[in-house]
Structure formats: structure tokens, C-alpha cells
Design a protein around this motif. Structure first.
Motif, PDB file in Angstrom:
ATOM      1  N   ALA A 109     -10.726   2.482  11.436  1.00 47.41           N
ATOM      2  CA  ALA A 109     -10.333   2.538  12.854  1.00 47.41           C
ATOM      3  C   ALA A 109      -8.889   2.064  13.027  1.00 47.41           C
ATOM      4  N   LEU A 110      -8.504   1.020  12.292  1.00 48.86           N
ATOM      5  CA  LEU A 110      -7.118   0.525  12.394  1.00 48.86           C
ATOM      6  C   LEU A 110      -6.127   1.583  11.926  1.00 48.86           C
ATOM      7  N   PHE A 111      -6.445   2.246  10.817  1.00 50.77           N
ATOM      8  CA  PHE A 111      -5.568   3.312  10.325  1.00 50.77           C
ATOM      9  C   PHE A 111      -5.424   4.406  11.390  1.00 50.77           C
ATOM     10  N   LEU A 112      -6.551   4.775  11.995  1.00 52.41           N
ATOM     11  CA  LEU A 112      -6.502   5.861  12.977  1.00 52.41           C
ATOM     12  C   LEU A 112      -5.693   5.455  14.207  1.00 52.41           C
ATOM     13  N   GLN A 113      -5.848   4.191  14.613  1.00 54.73           N
ATOM     14  CA  GLN A 113      -5.065   3.737  15.768  1.00 54.73           C
ATOM     15  C   GLN A 113      -3.572   3.763  15.450  1.00 54.73           C
ATOM     16  N   GLU A 114      -3.264   3.410  14.195  1.00 53.86           N
ATOM     17  CA  GLU A 114      -1.866   3.444  13.772  1.00 53.86           C
ATOM     18  C   GLU A 114      -1.337   4.884  13.842  1.00 53.86           C
ATOM     19  N   ALA A 115      -2.132   5.808  13.324  1.00 52.76           N
ATOM     20  CA  ALA A 115      -1.729   7.220  13.357  1.00 52.76           C
ATOM     21  C   ALA A 115      -1.587   7.695  14.807  1.00 52.76           C
ATOM     22  N   ARG A 116      -2.491   7.248  15.647  1.00 55.66           N
ATOM     23  CA  ARG A 116      -2.491   7.667  17.059  1.00 55.66           C
ATOM     24  C   ARG A 116      -1.190   7.245  17.739  1.00 55.66           C
ATOM     25  N   ARG A 117      -0.749   6.023  17.422  1.00 58.37           N
ATOM     26  CA  ARG A 117       0.487   5.523  18.046  1.00 58.37           C
ATOM     27  C   ARG A 117       1.691   6.377  17.650  1.00 58.37           C
ATOM     28  N   SER A 118       1.701   6.860  16.418  1.00 57.78           N
ATOM     29  CA  SER A 118       2.868   7.634  15.957  1.00 57.78           C
ATOM     30  C   SER A 118       2.933   9.033  16.547  1.00 57.78           C
ATOM     31  N   ILE A 175       1.860   3.183   2.909  1.00 59.05           N
ATOM     32  CA  ILE A 175       1.306   2.867   4.222  1.00 59.05           C
ATOM     33  C   ILE A 175       0.697   1.480   4.281  1.00 59.05           C
ATOM     34  N   GLY A 176       0.321   0.921   3.115  1.00 55.28           N
ATOM     35  CA  GLY A 176      -0.314  -0.390   3.112  1.00 55.28           C
ATOM     36  C   GLY A 176      -1.736  -0.307   3.632  1.00 55.28           C
ATOM     37  N   THR A 177      -2.344  -1.448   3.875  1.00 55.57           N
ATOM     38  CA  THR A 177      -3.691  -1.455   4.418  1.00 55.57           C
ATOM     39  C   THR A 177      -3.714  -2.366   5.629  1.00 55.57           C
ATOM     40  N   GLY A 181      -4.669  -4.787   8.486  1.00 51.39           N
ATOM     41  CA  GLY A 181      -5.651  -5.857   8.540  1.00 51.39           C
ATOM     42  C   GLY A 181      -5.811  -6.617   7.229  1.00 51.39           C
ATOM     43  N   THR A 182      -4.998  -6.312   6.203  1.00 47.41           N
ATOM     44  CA  THR A 182      -5.029  -7.063   4.952  1.00 47.41           C
ATOM     45  C   THR A 182      -3.595  -7.440   4.582  1.00 47.41           C
ATOM     46  N   ALA A 183      -3.446  -8.179   3.479  1.00 49.17           N
ATOM     47  CA  ALA A 183      -2.108  -8.591   3.052  1.00 49.17           C
ATOM     48  C   ALA A 183      -1.327  -7.457   2.392  1.00 49.17           C
ATOM     49  N   MET A 184      -1.981  -6.338   2.113  1.00 49.42           N
ATOM     50  CA  MET A 184      -1.308  -5.226   1.420  1.00 49.42           C
ATOM     51  C   MET A 184      -0.210  -4.641   2.314  1.00 49.42           C
ATOM     52  N   PRO A 185       1.072  -4.848   1.931  1.00 45.19           N
ATOM     53  CA  PRO A 185       2.155  -4.413   2.812  1.00 45.19           C
ATOM     54  C   PRO A 185       2.381  -2.903   2.745  1.00 45.19           C
ATOM     55  N   ALA A 186       3.078  -2.366   3.752  1.00 46.35           N
ATOM     56  CA  ALA A 186       3.532  -0.976   3.723  1.00 46.35           C
ATOM     57  C   ALA A 186       4.927  -0.961   3.119  1.00 46.35           C
ATOM     58  N   PHE A 187       5.097  -0.185   2.044  1.00 43.46           N
ATOM     59  CA  PHE A 187       6.394  -0.194   1.365  1.00 43.46           C
ATOM     60  C   PHE A 187       7.286   0.968   1.789  1.00 43.46           C
ATOM     61  N   GLU A 188       6.831   1.763   2.745  1.00 46.22           N
ATOM     62  CA  GLU A 188       7.602   2.940   3.140  1.00 46.22           C
ATOM     63  C   GLU A 188       9.028   2.579   3.549  1.00 46.22           C
ATOM     64  N   GLY A 189       9.167   1.545   4.361  1.00 40.02           N
ATOM     65  CA  GLY A 189      10.493   1.168   4.827  1.00 40.02           C
ATOM     66  C   GLY A 189      11.250   0.269   3.856  1.00 40.02           C
ATOM     67  N   ARG A 190      10.582  -0.189   2.796  1.00 42.85           N
ATOM     68  CA  ARG A 190      11.212  -1.149   1.889  1.00 42.85           C
ATOM     69  C   ARG A 190      11.677  -0.539   0.586  1.00 42.85           C
ATOM     70  N   LEU A 191      10.991   0.509   0.136  1.00 46.95           N
ATOM     71  CA  LEU A 191      11.335   1.120  -1.150  1.00 46.95           C
ATOM     72  C   LEU A 191      11.586   2.611  -0.939  1.00 46.95           C
ATOM     73  N   PRO A 192      12.620   3.172  -1.570  1.00 44.21           N
ATOM     74  CA  PRO A 192      12.822   4.615  -1.462  1.00 44.21           C
ATOM     75  C   PRO A 192      11.653   5.359  -2.108  1.00 44.21           C
ATOM     76  N   ALA A 193      11.440   6.619  -1.689  1.00 45.62           N
ATOM     77  CA  ALA A 193      10.292   7.391  -2.165  1.00 45.62           C
ATOM     78  C   ALA A 193      10.260   7.435  -3.693  1.00 45.62           C
ATOM     79  N   GLU A 194      11.409   7.552  -4.316  1.00 42.70           N
ATOM     80  CA  GLU A 194      11.458   7.639  -5.772  1.00 42.70           C
ATOM     81  C   GLU A 194      10.836   6.395  -6.427  1.00 42.70           C
ATOM     82  N   ASP A 195      11.155   5.227  -5.881  1.00 39.95           N
ATOM     83  CA  ASP A 195      10.576   3.997  -6.407  1.00 39.95           C
ATOM     84  C   ASP A 195       9.080   3.902  -6.122  1.00 39.95           C
ATOM     85  N   ARG A 196       8.687   4.410  -4.941  1.00 45.58           N
ATOM     86  CA  ARG A 196       7.252   4.365  -4.631  1.00 45.58           C
ATOM     87  C   ARG A 196       6.472   5.279  -5.566  1.00 45.58           C
ATOM     88  N   TRP A 197       7.056   6.432  -5.919  1.00 43.08           N
ATOM     89  CA  TRP A 197       6.388   7.311  -6.892  1.00 43.08           C
ATOM     90  C   TRP A 197       6.344   6.650  -8.266  1.00 43.08           C
TER      91      TRP A 197
END
Ligand code: HEC
Length: 332
Positions: free
Chosen positions: A67-76, A193-195, A197-213
Motif C-alpha cells: 500500500a505504501l508503494f502504491l501511495q508513493e506511485a499515486r503521488r507521482s 526505489i528502496g522500501t 517504511g523500512t531502513a532500505m534507502p532509495a538510491f535513485e537520487g544518490r547514485l547514477p543509473a550506471e552505478d545502480r546497475w
């Protein structure tokens, strides 16, 4: 200036309205927003599949995460052009209702496909942009040590110095038995995207796509032994294998039993095919290999039994089959 009592609430209301309804993103930002919405909805469906079995909620935490993921998507959605956002918004609203009503996970998957298909078609874009070249494992190792090891541990056992006290705890990434149903693309999405409601951060804004891959590929081989055996020509392109789960790779090389000797080595060979090309010198790559080998040894020591890769439930998204089997049962 002194605001009269009557003006202030009006001003506040106007500000609130402005923050609730951000303007559509500029054209060159629309595709990334759409990709993020689709990936977030996909993650929601994968969480939901773990949380609901046979019409019953078996893991409340996962359903809440969905539900949290969906709410996040809804906001965007507000960031999309209106003619694209409107149908996408109703898909997500429908998914939120499904989650509230404990609808079958398959129905959520179908709606994710409708959402993704609609976004791709209306915007004329591809949603999953896989790199044509296999990402660099050596770079992945660097990114992992700098950004992930603190929580997930030096070799992915979930025991980093920052892990203490986290609830839920960081996932174990070195468990070869449990993760047969996860693809590098699944890792990429999770890392981006991270998770909620947990400590798992979203790295989209912190690491370029190449590093995330790079770190997605690195994380997906942490659970595998050293590469062994031939890589068929049909499995030499990362654009193909990056979307395949370990089980799917095994199937493609004609191995039906993941616990057969050498089976996971075949997967490792496919995953790392050409992975050293580009940035890494042979020396750096050898060091990565050593780390990976020791990661595997440690994982084996800590994982009695093993060989349960075949537990994946057919048809559904790979992620759920993989994660469902490991370490998260404490969260109900
Ligand atoms: C601050 C701590 C922290 C950091 C840093 C962190 N993670 Fe996580 N990660 C977590 C936690 C906690 C979870 C478990 C979330 C859950 O149970 O849903 C998790 C979950 C995951 C998952 C999904 C597994 C699952 O069970 O849902 C993956 C994959 C993952 N992390 C990879 C990474 C990678 C790769 C990095 C570095 C780029 C990273 N994480 C950085 C804490 C962290």
C-alpha cells in the motif's frame, strides 16, 4: 506586513494546494517519472504476492508495504501530462482498492501490466531500460562497499555495523538457496526505489543509473559460486539475461535441478559474462572474484540444507518467489 486573521488561512490553503498538485514535469523528465511509477507499482505487486496467499493476509507487513508503494506511485502521477496521468491514476486507485479488499495477487499483477503498458504506449517509451553492456562487477563491488555493506554486511549476510536494531533487519543477500526467483532488474528496481517504511534507502537520487546497475549485478552474484561452464550464445547479452531470474537462466541452459553439482556455477558464468569488460583491470576483477568466493563459502557455512531454488511458484513475478522464502517471516 501584518496578516489579518482572515488572510492567513487562505494563504496556507493556497500553499497546501500548490504542494498537493505539482505541475507536470518538463518533457525530458517525464520518461524517468513514468519508469519510476511503473517500477514502484511492480514492487507493490511483488510485496503483495508475499503478503496474501489463498485469499488470506499471511504477512501484514508486506501488504502494508504494498500500500505504501502504491501511495508513493499515486503521488507521482501529478508529474505526468494529464492525458497520461488520468488513466494511470485510475489503475493505481484500483490497485489500492484491491489491496484494501485482499483481492487475489494475480488481479494486482494484471493491473500493473495495464498500467505499464498504458504508460509505455501513451508516452512512446520503453519502461525497462537495460544497459546493452554487462555492468562492471568491480565497480559494483566498490559501490556495494561504500553504500550497502554498512547494513547488509561485507559479504551480504545482513550483519553490517548499522544493522543492529533495525526492524525489519537488512535482507540477507548471500543466501543462494532462497533467491532463485530474483533477477538483476528486480535488484535494480529495489535499489532505485528502496522500501517504504523500512531502513532500505532509495538510491535513485544518490547514485547514477550506471552505478545502480553495477551494484545490482554485484548483489545478484553475491549468492553464487565461482563461474563454471559454457555460456550459450543466446545468453551472452545482458539486455536479455538482466531480466531473467536464476531459475530462468538454469532452465535456459537445460538444468532442471538447481542443487545439481555445478548448476549455480553455470548461472554465475552467465551473470558475469563480459562483466569485467570496460573499467576493471584483470587485477581488480580477481579481487572481486576472491571476495565473491569467500562470500559464497560463508553463505554456504551459514545455510544448511540449501538447494531449494526450485521452490519458485510458477508464473508470478520472480521477486516474490525468491524473497518469500527467506528471512522475513518475523514480520507479520
Ligand atoms: C540503512 C540500511 C541499509 C542500507 C544502507 C541499504 N539497505 Fe538494502 N535493505 C535494508 C533493509 C532494512 C531491508 C529490508 C527491507 C524489508 O524487509 O522489506 C533492505 C532490503 C534490501 C533488498 C530487498 C530484499 C528484501 O527482502 O526486500 C535489497 C535487494 C537490498 N536491500 C539491497 C541493497 C543494496 C544493493 C544497497 C546499497 C546500494 C542497500 N541495500 C543499502 C537496509 C539497508
Amino acid at each position: 506586513m501584518i496578516l489579518s486573521a482572515g488572510v492567513l488561512p487562505l494563504l496556507l490553503a493556497a500553499t497546501a494546494l500548490a504542494t498537493q498538485q505539482p505541475a507536470p514535469a518538463p518533457p525530458d523528465r517525464v520518461a524517468p517519472v513514468a519508469r519510476r511509477i511503473a517500477a514502484t507499482a511492480e514492487l507493490a505487486a511483488q510485496e503483495y504476492r508475499i503478503g496474501v496467499v489463498d485469499g488470506r493476509v499471511v504477512a501484514k507487513g508486506e501488504v502494508e508495504e504494498a500500500a505504501l508503494f502504491l501511495q508513493e506511485a499515486r503521488r507521482s502521477i501529478a508529474l505526468l501530462p494529464h492525458d497520461v496521468g488520468r488513466p494511470a491514476g485510475s489503475d493505481i486507485d484500483a490497485m489500492l482498492r484491491m489491496v484494501a479488499n485482499t483481492a487475489p495477487p494475480d488481479s494486482l499483477d494484471a493491473r500493473v501490466r495495464s498500467l505499464s503498458g498504458g504508460l509505455a504506449e501513451r508516452l512512446g517509451i520503453t519502461l525497462d531500460e537495460l544497459p546493452a553492456q554487462t555492468p562492471s562487477l568491480a565497480r559494483g563491488a566498490e559501490v556495494y562497499q561504500a553504500n550497502c555493506a554498512g547494513c547488509h554486511g561485507a559479504v551480504g549476510r545482513g550483519d553490517g555495523p548499522e544493522a543492529a536494531g533495525l526492524d525489519p533487519p537488512p535482507a540477507t543477500l548471500a543466501d543462494g538457496a532462497a533467491l532463485g526467483g530474483v533477477s538483476p532488474l528486480d535488484y535494480f528496481r529495489r535499489i532505485s526505489i528502496g522500501t517504504a517504511g523500512t531502513a532500505m534507502p532509495a538510491f535513485e537520487g544518490r547514485l547514477p543509473a550506471e552505478d545502480r546497475w553495477a551494484v545490482a549485478l554485484y548483489a545478484s552474484v553475491l549468492r553464487l559460486p565461482a563461474p563454471r561452464g559454457e555460456v550459450p550464445s543466446s545468453l551472452r547479452s545482458f539486455a536479455t539475461t538482466g531480466t531473467m531470474t536464476d531459475d530462468a537462466v538454469l532452465h535456459a541452459v537445460g538444468v532442471s535441478d538447481p542443487s545439481a553439482p555445478g548448476a549455480l556455477g553455470r548461472v554465475a558464468a552467465v551473470r558475469t559474462f563480459h562483466a569485467e569488460a570496460g573499467a576493471a583491470s584483470a587485477e581488480v576483477f580477481a579481487e572481486v572474484r576472491r571476495q565473491l568466493d569467500s562470500a559464497f563459502v560463508l553463505a554456504r557455512v551459514g545455510a544448511p540444507g540449501g538447494g531449494a531454488c526450485g521452490t519458485r511458484r510458477g508464473g508470478g513475478p520472480g521477486w516474490a518467489g525468491g524473497w518469500g522464502a527467506h528471512g522475513r517471516s518475523t514480520r507479520t
